[in-house]
Write an enzyme that holds these catalytic residues in place. Structure first.
Site, PDB file in Angstrom:
ATOM      1  N   ASN A   1      12.287  20.474   8.781  1.00  0.00           N
ATOM      2  CA  ASN A   1      12.628  21.732   8.110  1.00  0.00           C
ATOM      3  C   ASN A   1      11.372  22.599   8.068  1.00  0.00           C
ATOM      4  O   ASN A   1      10.446  22.319   7.302  1.00  0.00           O
ATOM      5  CB  ASN A   1      13.125  21.414   6.699  1.00  0.00           C
ATOM      6  CG  ASN A   1      13.328  22.653   5.850  1.00  0.00           C
ATOM      7  OD1 ASN A   1      13.286  23.771   6.348  1.00  0.00           O
ATOM      8  ND2 ASN A   1      13.543  22.449   4.563  1.00  0.00           N
TER       9      ASN A   1
ATOM     10  N   LYS B   1      11.003  25.518   7.003  1.00  0.00           N
ATOM     11  CA  LYS B   1      10.956  26.421   5.837  1.00  0.00           C
ATOM     12  C   LYS B   1      10.517  27.825   6.278  1.00  0.00           C
ATOM     13  O   LYS B   1      10.880  28.257   7.362  1.00  0.00           O
ATOM     14  CB  LYS B   1      10.048  25.843   4.745  1.00  0.00           C
ATOM     15  CG  LYS B   1      10.447  24.409   4.375  1.00  0.00           C
ATOM     16  CD  LYS B   1       9.764  23.904   3.143  1.00  0.00           C
ATOM     17  CE  LYS B   1      10.197  22.474   2.865  1.00  0.00           C
ATOM     18  NZ  LYS B   1       9.581  21.928   1.664  1.00  0.00           N
TER      19      LYS B   1
ATOM     20  N   HIS C   1      19.393  22.403   0.015  1.00  0.00           N
ATOM     21  CA  HIS C   1      18.000  21.968  -0.143  1.00  0.00           C
ATOM     22  C   HIS C   1      17.543  22.283  -1.573  1.00  0.00           C
ATOM     23  O   HIS C   1      17.940  23.298  -2.156  1.00  0.00           O
ATOM     24  CB  HIS C   1      17.107  22.692   0.869  1.00  0.00           C
ATOM     25  CG  HIS C   1      15.718  22.139   0.907  1.00  0.00           C
ATOM     26  ND1 HIS C   1      14.760  22.520  -0.007  1.00  0.00           N
ATOM     27  CD2 HIS C   1      15.150  21.218   1.693  1.00  0.00           C
ATOM     28  CE1 HIS C   1      13.649  21.843   0.249  1.00  0.00           C
ATOM     29  NE2 HIS C   1      13.856  21.051   1.279  1.00  0.00           N
TER      30      HIS C   1
ATOM     31  N   GLU D   1      14.970  23.511  -2.735  1.00  0.00           N
ATOM     32  CA  GLU D   1      14.374  24.842  -2.921  1.00  0.00           C
ATOM     33  C   GLU D   1      15.458  25.914  -3.045  1.00  0.00           C
ATOM     34  O   GLU D   1      15.310  26.885  -3.789  1.00  0.00           O
ATOM     35  CB  GLU D   1      13.397  25.146  -1.770  1.00  0.00           C
ATOM     36  CG  GLU D   1      12.119  24.345  -1.937  1.00  0.00           C
ATOM     37  CD  GLU D   1      11.381  24.033  -0.658  1.00  0.00           C
ATOM     38  OE1 GLU D   1      11.627  24.675   0.380  1.00  0.00           O
ATOM     39  OE2 GLU D   1      10.524  23.115  -0.694  1.00  0.00           O
TER      40      GLU D   1
ATOM     41  N   GLU E   1      16.436  13.597  -1.377  1.00  0.00           N
ATOM     42  CA  GLU E   1      15.109  14.177  -1.516  1.00  0.00           C
ATOM     43  C   GLU E   1      14.752  14.309  -2.985  1.00  0.00           C
ATOM     44  O   GLU E   1      15.092  15.316  -3.627  1.00  0.00           O
ATOM     45  CB  GLU E   1      15.071  15.564  -0.861  1.00  0.00           C
ATOM     46  CG  GLU E   1      15.400  15.555   0.611  1.00  0.00           C
ATOM     47  CD  GLU E   1      14.750  16.742   1.320  1.00  0.00           C
ATOM     48  OE1 GLU E   1      13.967  16.494   2.240  1.00  0.00           O
ATOM     49  OE2 GLU E   1      14.990  17.888   0.922  1.00  0.00           O
TER      50      GLU E   1
ATOM     51  N   GLY F   1       6.737  17.997  -1.001  1.00  0.00           N
ATOM     52  CA  GLY F   1       5.532  18.817  -0.916  1.00  0.00           C
ATOM     53  C   GLY F   1       4.423  18.386  -1.847  1.00  0.00           C
ATOM     54  O   GLY F   1       3.459  19.126  -2.045  1.00  0.00           O
TER      55      GLY F   1
ATOM     56  N   SER G   1       7.523  14.193   1.285  1.00  0.00           N
ATOM     57  CA  SER G   1       6.184  13.762   1.692  1.00  0.00           C
ATOM     58  C   SER G   1       6.187  12.632   2.726  1.00  0.00           C
ATOM     59  O   SER G   1       5.344  11.738   2.677  1.00  0.00           O
ATOM     60  CB  SER G   1       5.355  13.374   0.455  1.00  0.00           C
ATOM     61  OG  SER G   1       5.211  14.510  -0.395  1.00  0.00           O
TER      62      SER G   1
HETATM   63  C1  PEP Z   1      11.573  19.021   2.259  1.00  0.00           C
HETATM   64  O1  PEP Z   1      11.334  20.077   1.694  1.00  0.00           O
HETATM   65  O2  PEP Z   1      12.700  18.798   2.734  1.00  0.00           O
HETATM   66  C2  PEP Z   1      10.501  18.054   2.384  1.00  0.00           C
HETATM   67  C3  PEP Z   1      10.818  16.805   2.531  1.00  0.00           C
HETATM   68  O3  PEP Z   1       9.205  18.531   2.301  1.00  0.00           O
HETATM   69  P1  PEP Z   1       7.856  17.656   2.440  1.00  0.00           P
HETATM   70  O4  PEP Z   1       8.031  16.755   3.641  1.00  0.00           O
HETATM   71  O5  PEP Z   1       6.787  18.684   2.675  1.00  0.00           O
HETATM   72  O6  PEP Z   1       7.700  16.896   1.178  1.00  0.00           O
END
Ligand code: PEP
Length: 253
Positions: free
Chosen positions: A10, A12, A95, A97, A167, A173, A213
């Site tokens: 992703n 973003k 997601h 976010e 997630e 993040g 992460s």
């Molecule tokens: C995400 O936003 O889907 C995600 C997993 O981000 P990150 O890998 O940066 O934690």
């Protein structure tokens, strides 16, 4: 049951079209591992550029969000037919976010999931608890509610064709991934929940990705868990080397 590993990146709100073309081309050039489904989800403005760079490869194209209506007076929104026209086969839905920063409700997530399926896109439906919810021991309650709302109106055949992504919001993040055991515990609970709602066949076919992460270093141990079928990657997908490292690690479990 063998479920094909699936690694999705992703992007973003990153990458101009020029940067997107370079990253997509580098991923295509470096992709070695067979037997793993790989997807990138660039921003809308780079979809056609990336579709072009991916042509003839086995990397799939996804969008990061979609509106449930096919067309109309919805300023700023993008529909399923538009995404298909741009070359997408998948779309990320719900997601964290989108839920947190843009106020997306479980109902909106369900409508988007429905619209994606009806229009021929595979939705990657994201669920996950906040840190406070985890500390209050409400993880399963929150995750099951999100899964239930997203899958409620789906037939067994429809439900087995989607992809779920667990997630935990505290892991996104932050550099602080869930441990393999924490991920497995929730993935197993989701699979059991889906077995009750949609049957054993759906549950065992359903791919559940972990996100939060993920890096080349921790992918192998996450992937070794029986109910983890791949990853939804944020930060580490913005460079070809780390994304390809994650793809490679997912195949070696
Ligand atoms: C995400 O936003 O889907 C995600 C997993 O981000 P990150 O890998 O940066 O934690």
């Amino acid at each position: 049951v063998s479920r094909r590993p699936f690694i999705a990146g992703n992007w973003k709100m990153h990458k101009t079209t020029g940067e997107a073309r370079a990253l997509a081309s580098a991923i295509v050039a470096g992709l070695a591992s067979e037997g793993i489904d790989v997807l990138v989800a660039p921003p809308y403005t780079a979809l056609t550029t990336v579709a072009d760079a991916l042509r003839g490869s086995r990397v799939a194209l996804g969008a990061q969000d979609v509106h449930w209506e096919r067309q109309g007076a919805y300023t700023g929104a993008i529909s399923v037919p538009m995404l298909k026209d741009a070359g997408c086969t998948h779309v990320i839905v719900g997601h964290s976010e989108r839920r947190e920063l843009f106020g997306e409700t479980d109902e909106a997530v369900a409508r988007k999931t429905r619209a994606a399926i009806d229009g021929g896109l595979v939705p990657i439906v994201c669920v996950g608890e906040t840190l406070v919810e985890r500390e209050q021991a409400r993880t399963m309650e929150v995750v099951e509610r999100e899964v239930e709302r997203a899958l409620r109106a789906l037939s067994p055949a429809e439900a087995s064709a989607i992809v779920l992504a667990y997630e935990p919001m505290w892991a996104i993040g932050t550099g602080c991934a869930a441990t393999p055991e924490q991920a497995q515990e929730v993935h197993r609970a989701i699979r059991r929940f889906v077995a009750r709602s949609h049957g054993d066949d759906v549950s065992s076919a359903l791919r559940i990705l972990y996100g939060g992460s993920v890096k080349p270093d921790n992918m192998r141990s996450l992937m070794a868990q029986p109910d983890v079928d791949g990853a939804l990657v944020g930060g580490a997908c913005l460079e070809a080397a780390s994304f390809l490292g994650i793809v490679q690690a997912s195949g070696a479990a």
